[in-house]
Enzyme design. Structure first.
Site, PDB file in Angstrom:
ATOM      1  N   ASP A  28      74.745  78.551  50.789  1.00  0.00           N
ATOM      2  CA  ASP A  28      75.186  77.459  50.420  1.00  0.00           C
ATOM      3  C   ASP A  28      76.182  77.686  49.151  1.00  0.00           C
ATOM      4  O   ASP A  28      75.868  78.576  48.167  1.00  0.00           O
ATOM      5  CB  ASP A  28      74.345  76.439  50.183  1.00  0.00           C
ATOM      6  CG  ASP A  28      74.950  74.981  50.151  1.00  0.00           C
ATOM      7  OD1 ASP A  28      76.232  74.962  50.476  1.00  0.00           O
ATOM      8  OD2 ASP A  28      74.063  74.067  49.925  1.00  0.00           O
ATOM      9  N   ARG A  41      88.814  75.875  49.987  1.00  0.00           N
ATOM     10  CA  ARG A  41      87.526  76.226  50.165  1.00  0.00           C
ATOM     11  C   ARG A  41      87.561  77.426  51.259  1.00  0.00           C
ATOM     12  O   ARG A  41      86.646  77.841  51.314  1.00  0.00           O
ATOM     13  CB  ARG A  41      87.113  74.784  51.006  1.00  0.00           C
ATOM     14  CG  ARG A  41      86.814  73.783  50.087  1.00  0.00           C
ATOM     15  CD  ARG A  41      86.346  72.468  50.713  1.00  0.00           C
ATOM     16  NE  ARG A  41      85.175  72.488  51.717  1.00  0.00           N
ATOM     17  CZ  ARG A  41      84.033  72.930  51.013  1.00  0.00           C
ATOM     18  NH1 ARG A  41      83.629  72.329  49.741  1.00  0.00           N
ATOM     19  NH2 ARG A  41      82.736  72.925  51.874  1.00  0.00           N
ATOM     20  N   ASN A  76      78.210  70.966  60.603  1.00  0.00           N
ATOM     21  CA  ASN A  76      79.591  71.497  59.995  1.00  0.00           C
ATOM     22  C   ASN A  76      80.681  71.150  61.201  1.00  0.00           C
ATOM     23  O   ASN A  76      82.064  71.086  60.605  1.00  0.00           O
ATOM     24  CB  ASN A  76      79.650  73.005  60.090  1.00  0.00           C
ATOM     25  CG  ASN A  76      78.777  73.791  58.946  1.00  0.00           C
ATOM     26  OD1 ASN A  76      78.062  74.535  59.014  1.00  0.00           O
ATOM     27  ND2 ASN A  76      78.368  72.827  57.905  1.00  0.00           N
ATOM     28  N   ARG A 193      67.669  79.284  49.576  1.00  0.00           N
ATOM     29  CA  ARG A 193      68.805  78.621  49.738  1.00  0.00           C
ATOM     30  C   ARG A 193      69.846  78.880  48.200  1.00  0.00           C
ATOM     31  O   ARG A 193      69.023  78.725  47.314  1.00  0.00           O
ATOM     32  CB  ARG A 193      68.734  77.200  49.998  1.00  0.00           C
ATOM     33  CG  ARG A 193      69.913  76.343  50.023  1.00  0.00           C
ATOM     34  CD  ARG A 193      69.528  74.888  50.516  1.00  0.00           C
ATOM     35  NE  ARG A 193      70.950  74.297  50.567  1.00  0.00           N
ATOM     36  CZ  ARG A 193      71.032  73.078  51.520  1.00  0.00           C
ATOM     37  NH1 ARG A 193      70.225  72.646  51.889  1.00  0.00           N
ATOM     38  NH2 ARG A 193      72.278  72.771  51.415  1.00  0.00           N
TER      39      ARG A 193
HETATM   40  C1  FPP Z   1      78.026  76.393  53.115  1.00  0.00           C
HETATM   41  O1  FPP Z   1      78.740  76.195  51.957  1.00  0.00           O
HETATM   42  C2  FPP Z   1      78.490  77.577  53.992  1.00  0.00           C
HETATM   43  C3  FPP Z   1      78.838  77.457  55.033  1.00  0.00           C
HETATM   44  C4  FPP Z   1      79.122  75.940  55.740  1.00  0.00           C
HETATM   45  C5  FPP Z   1      79.321  78.561  55.837  1.00  0.00           C
HETATM   46  C6  FPP Z   1      78.695  79.810  55.654  1.00  0.00           C
HETATM   47  C7  FPP Z   1      79.317  80.941  56.454  1.00  0.00           C
HETATM   48  C8  FPP Z   1      79.317  82.273  55.863  1.00  0.00           C
HETATM   49  C9  FPP Z   1      79.022  82.543  54.896  1.00  0.00           C
HETATM   50  C10 FPP Z   1      80.182  83.150  56.797  1.00  0.00           C
HETATM   51  C11 FPP Z   1      79.866  83.195  58.235  1.00  0.00           C
HETATM   52  C12 FPP Z   1      80.449  84.334  59.010  1.00  0.00           C
HETATM   53  C13 FPP Z   1      80.294  84.636  60.060  1.00  0.00           C
HETATM   54  C14 FPP Z   1      80.935  85.879  60.815  1.00  0.00           C
HETATM   55  C15 FPP Z   1      79.351  83.910  61.129  1.00  0.00           C
HETATM   56  P1  FPP Z   1      79.511  74.983  51.695  1.00  0.00           P
HETATM   57  O2  FPP Z   1      80.814  75.151  52.183  1.00  0.00           O
HETATM   58  O3  FPP Z   1      78.730  73.918  51.938  1.00  0.00           O
HETATM   59  O4  FPP Z   1      79.731  74.994  50.100  1.00  0.00           O
HETATM   60  P2  FPP Z   1      79.660  73.556  49.115  1.00  0.00           P
HETATM   61  O5  FPP Z   1      78.452  72.959  49.218  1.00  0.00           O
HETATM   62  O6  FPP Z   1      79.837  74.373  47.823  1.00  0.00           O
HETATM   63  O7  FPP Z   1      80.747  72.686  49.571  1.00  0.00           O
END
Ligand code: FPP
Length: 245
Positions: A28, A41, A76, A193
């Site tokens: 996260d 983002r 998501n 996390r």
């Molecule tokens: C949450 O951060 C993260 C995600 C929704 C995506 C995580 C994915 C990856 C690290 C790479 C995945 C790659 C593959 C090949 C499957 P957020 O966007 O919710 O962060 P925020 O809370 O700061 O907005």
């Protein structure tokens, strides 16, 4: 009993005495990482993917047996369409020949948990290829949770059980686990996390019943070997405390 003789940064994996067999990570903070740097983002997700690659390397080097990464949750899909499209395209970017060769040469077995049928066929093919090419490997099992939700997992398990079995009286915890996406995998010993949030957010709801939880303020793109070792060190000290009590 020994865990870190030196600081976590200086220590090496052979100093570990109690190693979590299965680490699961909620990656996260990609969005915040990017926003703080004045970037879109999606740039945060790209950086998160690099951090994920580094963490996979660190985990097989540390001889972790199972690593589960929460890469795309059922929630998501509700994000802006541009961000969803970018997240959906990441497997194509990630599973290049180079990374597949690396995973094969390090004996890593790639698996996916979640309902993959919602992804475009081209992405499903890429995931299937990564799974097939590493299926003979016997080292670390690397689970990508994709379109994964703990509640959805439990519902699909109940439905499949009801389809295949007449007698509900026979159902117990061990049998139920055979219907979960994680049927071949032990429950996580340690769930990490990042980004300072303290929620499970629909991740491994059944499997986390006895897991140690570790929350760090570090944003996922900044999560490095030091942060991983810190989490393992805390896990080890909790286990030692439990043994000595
Ligand atoms: C949450 O951060 C993260 C995600 C929704 C995506 C995580 C994915 C990856 C690290 C790479 C995945 C790659 C593959 C090949 C499957 P957020 O966007 O919710 O962060 P925020 O809370 O700061 O907005």
């Amino acid at each position: 009993m020994l865990f870190f003789k030196k600081s976590p940064k200086e220590s090496t994996y052979d100093q570990f005495d109690i190693i979590p067999e299965h680490i699961a990570i909620m990656m996260d903070g990609n969005g915040r990482w990017a926003t703080r740097k004045g970037m879109p983002r999606t740039a945060g997700h790209y950086a998160g993917m690099q951090s994920m690659r580094e963490t996979i390397r660190n985990c097989y080097t540390l001889k972790i047996k199972y690593l589960t990464l929460y890469a795309f949750s059922t929630e998501n899909w509700a994000r802006p369409i541009e961000e969803v499209n970018y997240l959906v395209s990441l497997p194509q970017l990630f599973f290049q020949d180079e990374i597949l060769s690396e995973l094969i040469s390090h004996n890593v077995q790639v698996k996916f948990i979640g309902n993959l049928s919602r992804f475009p066929e081209s992405i499903q093919d890429i995931m299937q290829k990564a799974k097939d090419l590493t299926s003979m490997n016997t080292g670390m099992v690397l689970n990508f949770a994709m379109n994964y939700g703990g509640k959805a997992e439990i519902i699909q398990a109940i439905k499949r059980y009801a389809e295949e079995n007449q007698n509900i009286e026979e159902l117990d915890e061990d049998l139920f686990e055979k219907y979960l996406y994680t049927k071949d995998c032990p429950s996580p010993d340690l769930i990490i996390r990042t980004s300072g949030e303290h929620r499970l957010s629909n991740f491994l709801l059944w499997q986390s019943a006895k897991s140690e939880l570790w929350f760090t303020k570090t944003l996922w793109p900044d999560f490095d070997l030091y942060a991983l070792k810190e989490a393992i060190s805390v896990y080890q000290s909790r286990k030692l405390e439990a043994i000595s009590n």
